[in-house]
Scaffold this motif. Structure first.
Motif, PDB file in Angstrom:
ATOM      1  N   ASN A 122     -75.491 -16.852  63.559  1.00  0.00           N
ATOM      2  CA  ASN A 122     -74.804 -17.905  62.808  1.00  0.00           C
ATOM      3  C   ASN A 122     -75.180 -17.858  61.333  1.00  0.00           C
ATOM      4  OD1 ASN A 122     -73.417 -18.835  65.019  1.00  0.00           O
ATOM      5  ND2 ASN A 122     -74.948 -20.404  65.545  1.00  0.00           N
TER       6      ASN A 122
ATOM      7  N   ASP B  12     -65.391 -15.102  57.733  1.00  0.00           N
ATOM      8  CA  ASP B  12     -64.487 -15.430  58.827  1.00  0.00           C
ATOM      9  C   ASP B  12     -64.928 -14.648  60.066  1.00  0.00           C
ATOM     10  OD1 ASP B  12     -62.427 -15.822  60.561  1.00  0.00           O
ATOM     11  OD2 ASP B  12     -60.867 -14.937  59.285  1.00  0.00           O
ATOM     12  N   ARG B  13     -65.236 -15.350  61.149  1.00  0.00           N
ATOM     13  CA  ARG B  13     -65.730 -14.651  62.340  1.00  0.00           C
ATOM     14  C   ARG B  13     -64.697 -13.714  62.951  1.00  0.00           C
ATOM     15  NH1 ARG B  13     -70.803 -17.428  64.852  1.00  0.00           N
ATOM     16  NH2 ARG B  13     -70.430 -16.283  66.749  1.00  0.00           N
TER      17      ARG B  13
ATOM     18  N   THR C 135     -73.495 -14.976  59.451  1.00  0.00           N
ATOM     19  CA  THR C 135     -72.027 -14.984  59.450  1.00  0.00           C
ATOM     20  C   THR C 135     -71.454 -16.276  58.869  1.00  0.00           C
ATOM     21  OG1 THR C 135     -72.013 -15.846  61.733  1.00  0.00           O
ATOM     22  CG2 THR C 135     -71.864 -13.453  61.463  1.00  0.00           C
ATOM     23  N   SER C 136     -72.329 -17.143  58.346  1.00  0.00           N
ATOM     24  CA  SER C 136     -71.861 -18.452  57.877  1.00  0.00           C
ATOM     25  C   SER C 136     -70.860 -18.320  56.733  1.00  0.00           C
ATOM     26  CB  SER C 136     -73.054 -19.310  57.452  1.00  0.00           C
ATOM     27  OG  SER C 136     -73.752 -18.659  56.402  1.00  0.00           O
TER      28      SER C 136
ATOM     29  N   ARG D 153     -75.827  -8.405  58.942  1.00  0.00           N
ATOM     30  CA  ARG D 153     -74.384  -8.193  58.895  1.00  0.00           C
ATOM     31  C   ARG D 153     -74.152  -7.003  57.972  1.00  0.00           C
ATOM     32  NH1 ARG D 153     -70.880 -10.545  55.057  1.00  0.00           N
ATOM     33  NH2 ARG D 153     -72.343 -12.254  54.733  1.00  0.00           N
TER      34      ARG D 153
ATOM     35  N   ILE E  34     -65.276  -9.958  62.465  1.00  0.00           N
ATOM     36  CA  ILE E  34     -66.432  -9.289  63.070  1.00  0.00           C
ATOM     37  C   ILE E  34     -65.966  -8.381  64.214  1.00  0.00           C
ATOM     38  CG2 ILE E  34     -68.627  -9.606  64.298  1.00  0.00           C
ATOM     39  CD1 ILE E  34     -68.799 -12.386  62.933  1.00  0.00           C
TER      40      ILE E  34
ATOM     41  N   LEU F 201     -68.270 -13.171  71.050  1.00  0.00           N
ATOM     42  CA  LEU F 201     -67.979 -11.912  70.351  1.00  0.00           C
ATOM     43  C   LEU F 201     -68.344 -10.785  71.329  1.00  0.00           C
ATOM     44  CD1 LEU F 201     -69.658 -12.591  66.882  1.00  0.00           C
ATOM     45  CD2 LEU F 201     -67.208 -12.174  67.242  1.00  0.00           C
TER      46      LEU F 201
ATOM     47  N   ILE G 198     -71.726 -16.681  72.074  1.00  0.00           N
ATOM     48  CA  ILE G 198     -71.216 -16.364  70.733  1.00  0.00           C
ATOM     49  C   ILE G 198     -69.778 -15.870  70.722  1.00  0.00           C
ATOM     50  CG2 ILE G 198     -73.514 -15.891  69.804  1.00  0.00           C
ATOM     51  CD1 ILE G 198     -72.949 -12.932  70.146  1.00  0.00           C
TER      52      ILE G 198
END
Lengths: 324, 324
Positions: B52, B59-60, B55-56, B19, B63, B105, B103
């Motif tokens: 996952n 806030d997704r 990005t845990s 990330r 992204i 995204l 996912i």
């Protein structure tokens, strides 16, 4: 209202100016011998006079712009002709500024090979494609490339010197100083040289008779090959293979949807094509093998129509000019 | 709100996910051995788990997207991995669709060399340039090109197979089937082969000692050259010249503002550079001679950062997908 493009093909021997519509149909044209020995101002005056001639019958407000295709290296962003081998006193000539001062129309300057590529893309064999390569093979080899619907220019407009790819690192010296350039091996000049060499060694052939006491040119070799002259046929096969090696490189580098071939050698493309195709099928990676490699379609008008097509680049170039 | 990019470097032996922020700073990363023998579904599950993990903590919704760099040919417009030499059962895998299903995204797929080029351009040695070429030299030669601030893809993403330019038409056969490719002459594999050949002929050298019973690699030749081993120095000079010939072609073709070199051979770039420079100064046309050719700057992170950089291409690729 009909909108017009003006195309100016600035050649070393001839100056041509056309007025075309946005579909590449020529509505007016003029030509004069270029005042090549008299310096830039004389040529700028010639261009002005011919533009006046092709626009006398129309409203000048309907002209989108003027495109000028110049031989040799050009800085399209600055609008400067850096050098032209066949025009005396042309070095770093700010041709765009000189012309805009006189004709009060937006002017775009481009290298003639880039202009031709753009012309073929907009009006000829590249219509509707996103990725397109134009190769001109005559005394030298040059070209222009459209990728993602955009003419590739590179730093100072220097991209796509495709004639100066080394394809044989221990090959003959090229006019550019490099060794084994595609141009040094596969141009019309190279073919004529190979023919002259073979004939000097006493090979029997129709070529000298067809050249009729003139220096041997590629076209004489092609004419002899059409009459089943064995030496000429072998020379054509060799030239086709050398052209093919460069084409494989272009396929791997640009992954175009089509390659169009212009210049003097394109007139005899049917002779070279089977040899080019054989090399492409043998040497290119599978996804690239079926890409069409075909003669360009604008013929003798590619210079002026290409120049006119440069007008469509005006906005993009102005944006680059204004960037930090 | 901080915005994030996810980069997935899908290698034949290792899978890495990061990330990063939009400036190329890595904030989280994970890696596992790629389940290379278990087929696409197993790998897709691995990718999902690592995304996952990185990005845990966030806030997704922050992204921007996920970029995946895959080895071998990729169709970036269709989002399909066409083939990967080191992953079993990977042929025409619709990786984008498979991932987007899980996912939720936006996913962009790219060839790893293109991804690396984009990463170096956005975050490394190409920052702020309009025209930039990235070359990776290791077991093979690959690369990616940015012109006019855009990654060049060509038809089906097939552009920039720069390792497969013929630079010696009567040269050694390449893995691709063509003859005299740059990769066949100037890759790390070619250097190791040249060293092995010379040693098999009984040449005296430190190289075997440094290789320590392992097969000889380019890095052993470089290490020996650093200890002033004459054979190694000569092999490095030859390799540098061969690298230089291809660099001249790249300068003439793309007219970039800079060429960055990555891959295993870049670690010893100081050894090759003087020989490369000599060839460029001798063979390139004057305006191209001073273009910097330098090591890439992202080092071991070029794969993941390049993959993350692919996200910035998402809009453009979607537009191409939607075109007729």
């Amino acid at each position: 209202m009909m909108k017009w493009l003006i195309g100016v093909d600035l050649g070393g021997t001839q100056l041509r100016v056309i007025r075309t519509d946005h579909r590449g149909k020529i509505h007016a044209q003029e030509r004069v011998p270029t005042a090549a020995a008299d310096g830039p101002t004389a040529v700028v005056e010639q261009i002005e006079a011919l533009i006046n001639a092709v626009t006398s019958a129309i409203d000048r407000a309907a002209i989108t712009g003027v495109g000028v295709g110049a031989p040799g290296p050009v800085d399209p962003v600055a609008g400067v002709v850096l050098e032209t081998p066949n025009l005396q006193g042309w070095r770093n000539v700010p041709l765009r500024a000189l012309l805009e001062e006189r004709i009060t129309l937006p002017v775009t300057i481009g290298n003639d090979a880039n202009a031709a590529a753009l012309g073929e893309w907009l009006f000829g064999s590249g219509q509707g494609l996103h990725h397109f390569v134009y190769v001109t093979i005559s005394t030298g080899i040059g070209g222009g490339v459209i990728m993602h619907d955009q003419l590739l220019l590179g730093r100072n407009g220097g991209a796509n010197e495709i004639g100066h790819m080394t394809i044989q690192r221990d090959g003959p010296v090229c006019g550019c100083g490099n060794v084994g350039c595609w141009e040094a091996l596969a141009s019309g000049t190279a073919l004529a040289r190979a023919a002259t060499l073979a004939l000097n060694r006493g090979r029997d052939s129709l070529i000298p008779q067809l050249a009729d006491a003139e220096p041997i040119k590629a076209q004489h070799v092609a004419a002899a090959a059409r009459r089943a002259d064995p030496l000429a046929q072998r020379l054509i096969a060799q030239a086709g293979e050398l052209i093919g090696i460069g084409m494989v490189n272009l396929l791997h580098i640009y992954a175009p949807e089509r390659i169009a071939v212009g210049g003097g050698m394109a007139k005899d493309w049917d002779l070279f094509a089977p040899h080019v195709r054989r090399i492409v099928v043998e040497d290119a990676m599978p996804p690239y093998r079926t890409t069409p490699i075909e003669p360009a379609r604008l013929g003798g008008n590619v210079g002026v129509l290409g120049a006119a097509a440069l007008v469509t680049q005006h906005t993009g170039l102005a944006a680059q000019r204004d960037r930090p």
